[in-house]
Design a protein around this motif. Structure first.
Motif, PDB file in Angstrom:
ATOM      1  N   LYS A   1      -8.105  -3.966  -4.089  1.00  0.00           N
ATOM      2  CA  LYS A   1      -7.267  -3.011  -3.705  1.00  0.00           C
ATOM      3  C   LYS A   1      -6.816  -2.178  -5.330  1.00  0.00           C
ATOM      4  CE  LYS A   1      -4.500  -5.184  -0.024  1.00  0.00           C
ATOM      5  NZ  LYS A   1      -3.240  -5.495   0.399  1.00  0.00           N
ATOM      6  N   PRO A   2      -6.913  -0.800  -4.934  1.00  0.00           N
ATOM      7  CA  PRO A   2      -6.463  -0.047  -6.220  1.00  0.00           C
ATOM      8  C   PRO A   2      -5.136  -0.215  -6.573  1.00  0.00           C
ATOM      9  CG  PRO A   2      -6.188   1.290  -4.196  1.00  0.00           C
ATOM     10  CD  PRO A   2      -6.859   0.088  -3.688  1.00  0.00           C
TER      11      PRO A   2
ATOM     12  N   ILE B   1      -6.662   4.424 -12.555  1.00  0.00           N
ATOM     13  CA  ILE B   1      -6.579   3.681 -11.589  1.00  0.00           C
ATOM     14  C   ILE B   1      -7.758   2.416 -11.524  1.00  0.00           C
ATOM     15  CG2 ILE B   1      -6.730   3.581  -8.963  1.00  0.00           C
ATOM     16  CD1 ILE B   1      -5.754   6.227  -8.862  1.00  0.00           C
TER      17      ILE B   1
ATOM     18  N   CYS C   1      -0.399   8.439 -11.465  1.00  0.00           N
ATOM     19  CA  CYS C   1      -0.304   7.332 -12.530  1.00  0.00           C
ATOM     20  C   CYS C   1       0.128   7.557 -13.888  1.00  0.00           C
ATOM     21  CB  CYS C   1      -1.380   6.597 -12.254  1.00  0.00           C
ATOM     22  SG  CYS C   1      -1.870   5.036 -13.381  1.00  0.00           S
TER      23      CYS C   1
ATOM     24  N   CYS D   1      -2.404   1.120 -10.017  1.00  0.00           N
ATOM     25  CA  CYS D   1      -2.108   1.476 -11.421  1.00  0.00           C
ATOM     26  C   CYS D   1      -1.422   0.515 -12.209  1.00  0.00           C
ATOM     27  CB  CYS D   1      -1.416   2.889 -11.189  1.00  0.00           C
ATOM     28  SG  CYS D   1      -0.874   3.579 -12.822  1.00  0.00           S
TER      29      CYS D   1
ATOM     30  N   ALA E   1      -1.569   4.443  -7.090  1.00  0.00           N
ATOM     31  CA  ALA E   1      -2.850   3.974  -7.034  1.00  0.00           C
ATOM     32  C   ALA E   1      -3.954   4.780  -6.336  1.00  0.00           C
ATOM     33  CB  ALA E   1      -2.790   2.770  -5.773  1.00  0.00           C
ATOM     34  N   TYR E   2      -3.391   5.880  -6.004  1.00  0.00           N
ATOM     35  CA  TYR E   2      -4.208   6.983  -5.372  1.00  0.00           C
ATOM     36  C   TYR E   2      -4.432   8.322  -5.980  1.00  0.00           C
ATOM     37  CZ  TYR E   2      -3.588   3.374  -1.539  1.00  0.00           C
ATOM     38  OH  TYR E   2      -3.531   2.118  -0.980  1.00  0.00           O
ATOM     39  N   SER E   3      -3.571   8.539  -6.936  1.00  0.00           N
ATOM     40  CA  SER E   3      -3.554   9.699  -7.702  1.00  0.00           C
ATOM     41  C   SER E   3      -3.338   9.209  -9.186  1.00  0.00           C
ATOM     42  CB  SER E   3      -2.577  10.412  -7.293  1.00  0.00           C
ATOM     43  OG  SER E   3      -2.082  11.809  -8.355  1.00  0.00           O
TER      44      SER E   3
ATOM     45  N   ASP F   1       0.895  -1.225  -0.052  1.00  0.00           N
ATOM     46  CA  ASP F   1      -0.110   0.032  -0.028  1.00  0.00           C
ATOM     47  C   ASP F   1       0.793   1.345   0.108  1.00  0.00           C
ATOM     48  OD1 ASP F   1      -2.231  -1.667   0.017  1.00  0.00           O
ATOM     49  OD2 ASP F   1      -2.353  -1.653   2.266  1.00  0.00           O
TER      50      ASP F   1
END
Length: 345
Positions: A173-174, A165, A97, A176, A91-93, A86
């Motif tokens: 789970k997220p 994503i 990515c 890229c 994976a969060y932007s 994590d």
């Protein structure tokens, strides 16, 4: 499936994911320090006067700079993305990515195609045609290098458009994805990488390599006596060493590039198939191993240069002697200052 079987499957999947993470960590920890130092030394060698006037050396210099970026950016980024749980910023932007994978794909492509440019230069340099040999020049190399960078960036301009994503179904789970988001685009991108990074550079390298060897054999049979013997011998020696370094680079790039591209194709074909956590872990482990090994050429080219060329080792020896002389002069100066201070007391 019983709960005990599911638990056992999840345990095995976690073990595989842990092995993949540790492999990436160890690989990056081992490769990044010597790779960075090696590329800095390569840049020093290829900027020496004896080599800088050779057009093939210009392509090696460009490849070394790209290799330095590959070692200092691509490997750390891959370690952040895959070697810790994590921690992938992509994976969060979405923006991160897109930009990250544009740079990662572009740097990988530049490493391959600069070697292709060097192969083409060696073919032109060894040609019997004066007009073709004229294309093997520093002036041409200085123009081809930025043109190659522009072409690679344009070739991967679709990455910021389509990369998104996604959620891994088995783990929720997220992520890229390196091969792109699931669907038609991932399959197209995988075949694009197979052609653009695997087959095309490898075939072009092989073609120019065989043509160059043919030209070299023909030149040996001609045995032309030059008018400027000393200069011609120096140029021939430099070109011979450049060819040796190039052949080793071609071998490594072809093997790792084709392996990486085939792995992407298999991943893309199986992307739509339903998978459990263990199968996802198996796929991640294979991709981790193949992806890391594909960086051997770009990240460790200095050691391939050193093993394949006496001229390269000679320039390194000169650097060591220069550093040694500077150290001796500095120590002598400090010793004289110490003696002078003792006498004043």
């Amino acid at each position: 499936m019983s709960s005990s079987a599911v638990s056992s499957l999840l345990l095995e999947a976690n073990n595989l994911n842990y092995i993949a993470m540790m492999f990436i960590r160890c690989y990056c920890y081992i490769v990044i320090p010597p790779g960075t130092l090696g590329h800095l030394l390569s840049i020093y060698v290829f900027t020496r006067r004896s080599l800088l006037s050779n057009p093939c050396s210009r392509y090696f210099l460009a490849a070394s700079i790209i290799g330095l970026l590959h070692t200092c950016y691509v490997l750390p980024m891959r370690m952040i993305q895959s070697a810790f749980v994590d921690t992938d910023p992509g994976a969060y932007s979405v923006v991160f990515c897109k930009i990250t994978w544009l740079l990662l794909n572009s740097l990988r492509g530049l490493g391959f195609w600069f070697i292709v440019c060097a192969c083409a230069d060696r073919y032109l340099c060894s040609s019997r045609s004066i007009n073709m040999r004229a294309w093997s020049s520093v002036r041409v190399a200085n123009r081809v290098i930025p043109l190659t960078i522009l072409i690679i960036l344009v070739a991967y301009s679709h990455v910021p458009v389509f990369f998104e994503i996604d959620i891994i179904p088995a783990t929720q789970k997220p992520i890229c994805y390196p091969p792109g988001p699931p669907g038609t685009y991932r399959i197209v991108l995988s075949y694009f990488n197979l052609i653009f990074l695997g087959l095309s550079p490898s075939l072009v390298m092989l073609m120019f390599g065989l043509l160059t060897l043919r030209n070299v054999e023909r030149a040996k049979r001609l045995r032309v006596v030059p008018t400027t013997e000393t200069i011609n011998i120096t140029n021939r020696t430099t070109n011979t060493h450049m060819l040796r370094m190039l052949l080793v680079q071609v071998l490594v790039y072809c093997i790792t590039g084709l392996t990486f591209s085939v792995a992407l194709i298999i991943t893309a074909i199986n992307a739509s198939a339903p998978k459990n956590a263990f199968q996802v872990a198996q796929e991640n482990m294979i991709n981790a191993a193949v992806g890391m090994l594909s960086t051997v050429g770009p990240c460790l080219s200095f050691y391939l240069f050193t093993l394949s060329s006496g001229l390269f080792r000679k320039e390194l020896k000169k650097l060591y002697q220069k550093i040694r002389r500077t150290e001796i002069i500095h120590n002598n100066l400090r010793f004289k200052q110490l003696i002078q201070a003792m006498m004043e007391q």
